[in-house]
Design a protein around this motif. Structure first.
Motif, mmCIF file in Angstrom:
data_model
loop_
_atom_site.group_PDB
_atom_site.id
_atom_site.type_symbol
_atom_site.label_atom_id
_atom_site.label_comp_id
_atom_site.label_asym_id
_atom_site.label_seq_id
_atom_site.Cartn_x
_atom_site.Cartn_y
_atom_site.Cartn_z
ATOM 1 N N MET A 1 0.851 -1.204 0.000
ATOM 2 C CA MET A 1 0.000 0.000 0.000
ATOM 3 C C MET A 1 0.879 1.244 0.000
ATOM 4 S SD MET A 1 -3.453 0.141 0.058
ATOM 5 C CE MET A 1 -3.991 1.441 1.181
ATOM 6 N N ALA A 2 0.719 2.042 -1.034
ATOM 7 C CA ALA A 2 1.481 3.284 -1.108
ATOM 8 C C ALA A 2 0.914 4.304 -0.120
ATOM 9 C CB ALA A 2 1.428 3.836 -2.517
ATOM 10 N N GLU A 3 1.799 5.051 0.468
ATOM 11 C CA GLU A 3 1.397 6.088 1.403
ATOM 12 C C GLU A 3 0.657 7.197 0.647
ATOM 13 O OE1 GLU A 3 3.696 8.571 4.694
ATOM 14 O OE2 GLU A 3 4.894 6.954 3.869
ATOM 15 N N THR A 4 -0.383 7.723 1.248
ATOM 16 C CA THR A 4 -1.148 8.802 0.623
ATOM 17 C C THR A 4 -1.189 10.002 1.557
ATOM 18 O OG1 THR A 4 -2.516 7.247 -0.595
ATOM 19 C CG2 THR A 4 -3.428 9.432 -0.270
ATOM 20 N N HIS A 5 -0.985 11.177 0.997
ATOM 21 C CA HIS A 5 -1.122 12.399 1.786
ATOM 22 C C HIS A 5 -2.052 13.348 1.067
ATOM 23 C CE1 HIS A 5 1.960 11.420 4.763
ATOM 24 N NE2 HIS A 5 2.619 10.861 3.758
ATOM 25 N N ARG A 6 -2.857 14.045 1.864
ATOM 26 C CA ARG A 6 -3.817 14.982 1.282
ATOM 27 C C ARG A 6 -3.435 16.410 1.626
ATOM 28 N NH1 ARG A 6 -6.636 10.546 2.814
ATOM 29 N NH2 ARG A 6 -7.549 9.486 1.022
ATOM 30 N N GLY A 7 -3.848 17.298 0.721
ATOM 31 C CA GLY A 7 -3.597 18.705 0.957
ATOM 32 C C GLY A 7 -4.682 19.531 0.315
ATOM 33 N N SER A 8 -4.639 20.818 0.585
ATOM 34 C CA SER A 8 -5.651 21.689 -0.007
ATOM 35 C C SER A 8 -5.087 23.085 -0.193
ATOM 36 C CB SER A 8 -6.889 21.745 0.883
ATOM 37 O OG SER A 8 -6.599 22.461 2.060
ATOM 38 N N CYS A 9 -5.844 23.889 -0.921
ATOM 39 C CA CYS A 9 -5.490 25.299 -1.071
ATOM 40 C C CYS A 9 -5.816 26.024 0.229
ATOM 41 C CB CYS A 9 -6.257 25.907 -2.243
ATOM 42 S SG CYS A 9 -8.039 25.930 -1.932
ATOM 43 N N PHE A 10 -5.621 27.308 0.244
ATOM 44 C CA PHE A 10 -5.833 28.123 1.450
ATOM 45 C C PHE A 10 -7.275 28.051 1.948
ATOM 46 C CE2 PHE A 10 -6.319 32.526 3.297
ATOM 47 C CZ PHE A 10 -5.530 32.312 4.415
ATOM 48 N N CYS A 11 -8.252 28.051 1.033
ATOM 49 C CA CYS A 11 -9.661 28.057 1.459
ATOM 50 C C CYS A 11 -10.257 26.660 1.570
ATOM 51 C CB CYS A 11 -10.507 28.923 0.511
ATOM 52 S SG CYS A 11 -10.911 28.152 -1.080
ATOM 53 N N VAL B 1 4.999 19.927 -5.563
ATOM 54 C CA VAL B 1 3.916 20.205 -4.620
ATOM 55 C C VAL B 1 4.579 20.881 -3.425
ATOM 56 C CG1 VAL B 1 2.073 19.239 -3.210
ATOM 57 C CG2 VAL B 1 2.643 18.168 -5.400
ATOM 58 N N TYR B 2 4.201 22.112 -3.150
ATOM 59 C CA TYR B 2 4.848 22.844 -2.051
ATOM 60 C C TYR B 2 4.668 22.077 -0.755
ATOM 61 C CZ TYR B 2 4.232 26.121 -5.786
ATOM 62 O OH TYR B 2 4.211 26.681 -7.031
ATOM 63 N N ALA B 3 5.752 21.965 -0.006
ATOM 64 C CA ALA B 3 5.706 21.190 1.234
ATOM 65 C C ALA B 3 4.567 21.679 2.128
ATOM 66 C CB ALA B 3 7.046 21.283 1.961
ATOM 67 N N ALA B 4 4.317 22.978 2.126
ATOM 68 C CA ALA B 4 3.268 23.535 2.987
ATOM 69 C C ALA B 4 1.873 23.105 2.549
ATOM 70 C CB ALA B 4 3.362 25.064 2.998
ATOM 71 N N THR B 5 1.728 22.658 1.286
ATOM 72 C CA THR B 5 0.417 22.238 0.774
ATOM 73 C C THR B 5 0.035 20.851 1.289
ATOM 74 O OG1 THR B 5 0.786 23.546 -1.230
ATOM 75 C CG2 THR B 5 -0.924 21.875 -1.375
ATOM 76 N N ILE B 6 1.056 20.027 1.607
ATOM 77 C CA ILE B 6 0.792 18.659 2.083
ATOM 78 C C ILE B 6 1.437 18.470 3.458
ATOM 79 C CG2 ILE B 6 0.284 17.384 -0.038
ATOM 80 C CD1 ILE B 6 3.331 16.912 -0.354
ATOM 81 N N PRO B 7 0.789 19.054 4.489
ATOM 82 C CA PRO B 7 1.418 19.112 5.823
ATOM 83 C C PRO B 7 1.705 17.771 6.472
ATOM 84 C CG PRO B 7 -0.844 19.973 5.879
ATOM 85 C CD PRO B 7 -0.514 19.726 4.444
ATOM 86 N N VAL C 1 -1.337 13.109 -2.897
ATOM 87 C CA VAL C 1 -0.094 12.570 -3.454
ATOM 88 C C VAL C 1 0.063 11.140 -2.950
ATOM 89 C CG1 VAL C 1 1.080 14.800 -3.671
ATOM 90 C CG2 VAL C 1 1.311 13.505 -1.549
ATOM 91 N N LYS C 2 0.645 10.298 -3.800
ATOM 92 C CA LYS C 2 0.756 8.864 -3.500
ATOM 93 C C LYS C 2 2.194 8.418 -3.624
ATOM 94 C CE LYS C 2 -3.235 5.967 -4.326
ATOM 95 N NZ LYS C 2 -4.308 6.945 -4.381
#
Ligand SMILES: [Zn+2]
Ligand SMILES: [Zn+2]
Length: 142
Positions: A1-11, A94-100, A18-19
Motif C-alpha cells: 500500500m502506497a502512502e497517501t497524503h492529502r492537501g488543499s489550497c488556502f480556502c 507540490v509545495y511542502a506547505a500544501t501537504i502538511p 499525493v501517493k
C-alpha cells in the motif's frame, strides 16, 4: 500500500492527493520562487505527475506559466498556491506547505547563488540545479 497524503489550497475548495514517495525534496532560493511564494525560500517536494491528483475543485484550479519551464497552479477562489509542474523535468513540485502530513526531509538547496536567507543546515548548496536536471551541478558555500 502506497502512502497517501492529502492537501488543499488556502480556502479548502481545492483538494489534492499525493501517493507514494517524492522523487526529491529540498529548498529553492530563486527569485521566481520568492516572488510567487511571497516567502524567502520555497520548500519543494517533487513528484511524478501520475502520483499527484486533484481530488476536489478541479474546475477552480487556475494555471499561470510565465516561462515554459513552470506551469504554476493555484486556487482561483482564494488565490492559494497548490503546485507547479516543470515540463522539462516532467516533475510536479507540490509545495511542502500544501501537504502538511508528508514528512519533509530536505536533501538539497537549489539556486543558492540567489539566496536572501542563508540556511546553515549542512545540506548541499547548489549554485543553480543539479547536472541531472540540466543545471551546472556546481556547489557554492553555505
Ligand atoms: Zn482556495
Ligand atoms: Zn525556485
Amino acid at each position: 500500500m502506497a502512502e497517501t497524503h492529502r492537501g488543499s489550497c488556502f480556502c479548502g475548495a481545492v483538494e489534492i492527493e499525493v501517493k507514494g514517495a517524492p522523487e526529491a525534496m529540498g529548498y529553492c532560493h530563486c527569485g521566481s520562487c520568492r516572488s510567487w511564494s511571497a516567502g524567502p525560500v520555497n520548500a519543494f517536494t517533487l513528484w511524478k505527475p501520475e502520483n499527484v491528483k486533484v481530488t476536489k475543485g478541479a474546475a477552480l484550479v487556475g494555471k499561470f506559466a510565465k516561462t515554459p519551464n513552470s506551469d504554476r497552479q493555484f486556487c482561483t477562489k482564494c488565490g492559494g498556491h497548490l503546485m507547479t509542474y516543470h515540463p522539462p523535468f516532467k516533475l510536479m513540485d507540490v509545495y511542502a506547505a500544501t501537504i502538511p502530513t508528508e514528512s519533509f526531509k530536505p536533501g538539497v538547496h537549489v539556486n543558492y547563488a540567489e539566496t536572501v536567507l542563508r540556511m546553515k543546515d549542512g545540506l548541499p548548496k547548489m549554485k543553480d540545479f543539479p547536472a541531472e536536471l540540466g543545471g551546472s551541478g556546481k556547489a557554492v558555500a553555505e
